[in-house]
Design a protein around this motif. Structure first.
Motif, short mmCIF file in Angstrom:
data_model
loop_
_atom_site.label_atom_id
_atom_site.label_comp_id
_atom_site.label_asym_id
_atom_site.label_seq_id
_atom_site.Cartn_x
_atom_site.Cartn_y
_atom_site.Cartn_z
N ILE A 198 39.18 8.83 -33.42
CA ILE A 198 38.26 8.38 -32.38
C ILE A 198 39.03 7.72 -31.24
O ILE A 198 38.78 7.98 -30.06
N ALA A 199 39.98 6.86 -31.59
CA ALA A 199 40.79 6.18 -30.57
C ALA A 199 41.56 7.20 -29.72
O ALA A 199 41.61 7.08 -28.49
N ALA A 200 42.13 8.21 -30.36
CA ALA A 200 42.87 9.24 -29.62
C ALA A 200 41.93 10.02 -28.71
O ALA A 200 42.28 10.34 -27.57
N THR A 201 40.72 10.30 -29.19
CA THR A 201 39.73 10.99 -28.35
C THR A 201 39.45 10.17 -27.10
O THR A 201 39.45 10.69 -25.98
N ILE A 202 39.22 8.89 -27.29
CA ILE A 202 38.91 8.01 -26.16
C ILE A 202 40.11 7.93 -25.21
O ILE A 202 39.95 8.04 -23.99
N LEU A 203 41.30 7.72 -25.74
CA LEU A 203 42.48 7.57 -24.89
C LEU A 203 42.79 8.84 -24.10
O LEU A 203 43.10 8.78 -22.90
N PHE A 204 42.69 9.99 -24.74
CA PHE A 204 42.93 11.24 -24.01
C PHE A 204 41.85 11.48 -22.96
O PHE A 204 42.14 11.97 -21.87
N THR A 205 40.61 11.12 -23.28
CA THR A 205 39.51 11.26 -22.31
C THR A 205 39.76 10.37 -21.10
O THR A 205 39.64 10.81 -19.95
N VAL A 206 40.10 9.12 -21.35
CA VAL A 206 40.35 8.17 -20.26
C VAL A 206 41.54 8.62 -19.43
O VAL A 206 41.49 8.61 -18.19
N TYR A 247 50.21 17.28 -12.84
CA TYR A 247 49.39 16.17 -13.32
C TYR A 247 47.95 16.60 -13.57
O TYR A 247 47.33 16.15 -14.53
N ILE A 248 47.43 17.45 -12.70
CA ILE A 248 46.08 17.96 -12.93
C ILE A 248 46.05 18.78 -14.21
O ILE A 248 45.13 18.64 -15.03
N LEU A 249 47.06 19.60 -14.43
CA LEU A 249 47.14 20.36 -15.67
C LEU A 249 47.23 19.43 -16.88
O LEU A 249 46.65 19.70 -17.93
N SER A 250 47.94 18.31 -16.73
CA SER A 250 48.02 17.36 -17.85
C SER A 250 46.67 16.72 -18.12
O SER A 250 46.33 16.43 -19.27
N GLY A 251 45.88 16.49 -17.07
CA GLY A 251 44.54 15.96 -17.27
C GLY A 251 43.63 16.95 -17.98
O GLY A 251 42.83 16.57 -18.84
N ILE A 252 43.76 18.22 -17.64
CA ILE A 252 42.99 19.26 -18.31
C ILE A 252 43.44 19.39 -19.77
O ILE A 252 42.62 19.51 -20.68
N ALA A 253 44.75 19.32 -19.98
CA ALA A 253 45.28 19.37 -21.35
C ALA A 253 44.77 18.17 -22.16
O ALA A 253 44.47 18.29 -23.35
N ALA A 254 44.68 17.01 -21.51
CA ALA A 254 44.18 15.82 -22.20
C ALA A 254 42.76 16.04 -22.69
O ALA A 254 42.41 15.60 -23.79
N ALA A 255 41.94 16.70 -21.88
CA ALA A 255 40.56 17.01 -22.31
C ALA A 255 40.58 17.92 -23.53
O ALA A 255 39.78 17.73 -24.47
N PHE A 256 41.48 18.87 -23.54
CA PHE A 256 41.62 19.77 -24.69
C PHE A 256 42.02 18.98 -25.94
O PHE A 256 41.42 19.13 -27.01
N PHE A 257 43.04 18.11 -25.81
CA PHE A 257 43.48 17.32 -26.96
C PHE A 257 42.41 16.34 -27.42
O PHE A 257 42.25 16.10 -28.61
N SER A 291 39.31 16.94 -27.36
CA SER A 291 38.39 17.77 -28.15
C SER A 291 38.92 18.00 -29.55
O SER A 291 38.16 17.96 -30.53
N LEU A 292 40.22 18.25 -29.67
CA LEU A 292 40.81 18.44 -30.99
C LEU A 292 40.67 17.18 -31.85
O LEU A 292 40.31 17.26 -33.03
N PHE A 293 40.96 16.03 -31.26
CA PHE A 293 40.83 14.78 -32.01
C PHE A 293 39.37 14.50 -32.36
O PHE A 293 39.08 13.96 -33.43
N TRP A 294 38.46 14.86 -31.46
CA TRP A 294 37.04 14.66 -31.74
C TRP A 294 36.61 15.53 -32.92
O TRP A 294 35.88 15.07 -33.81
#
Length: 121
Positions: free
Chosen positions: A6-14, A50-60, A62-65
């Motif tokens: 859950i923490a990883a989901t939140i951190l990657f989302t933020v 950086y934009i690609l990293s933000g999109i990748a963060a959303a993907f990660f 989702s995986l953690f979620w």
């Protein structure tokens, strides 16, 4: 381990939200006319690391979620997701000099109280 998911989901989302806001502040506005101009605009966005990293963060996120969903009922885990907008709000004030109002502070307090009520009661 479930709380780490859950923490990883939140951190990657933020991270994703903040990085996208940071980079979009550096870009021009989305063109309002001409499909070719809009496509060219998005092409430039998708070539920004950086934009690609933000999109990748959303993907990660989702995986953690998905991993978190194997550990908790959604009715227990989902209220924690309300921490993401709260963190974005707080960090947005410091990183982007966004407006801070008493109404936003009250709303943040209500989010925190709501989270406590949903998880503890």
């Amino acid at each position: 381990m479930g709380y780490l998911f859950i923490a990883a989901t939140i951190l990657f989302t933020v991270y994703g939200q903040l990085i996208l806001k940071w980079r979009m502040n550096m870009k021009s506005n989305l063109p309002e006319t001409g499909i070719q101009d809009v496509l060219w605009y998005y092409f430039h966005l998708f070539t920004d690391f950086y934009i690609l990293s933000g999109i990748a963060a959303a993907f990660f996120a989702s995986l953690f979620w998905m991993a978190a969903m194997t550990k908790f009922e959604i009715s227990f885990a989902y209220p924690f997701m309300s921490l993401a907008p709260a963190l974005v709000f707080i960090l947005g004030i410091f990183l982007f000099d966004e407006t801070f109002t008493i109404g936003k502070l009250i709303g943040l307090g209500l989010i925190i109280v709501g989270l406590i009520v949903m998880v503890k009661l």
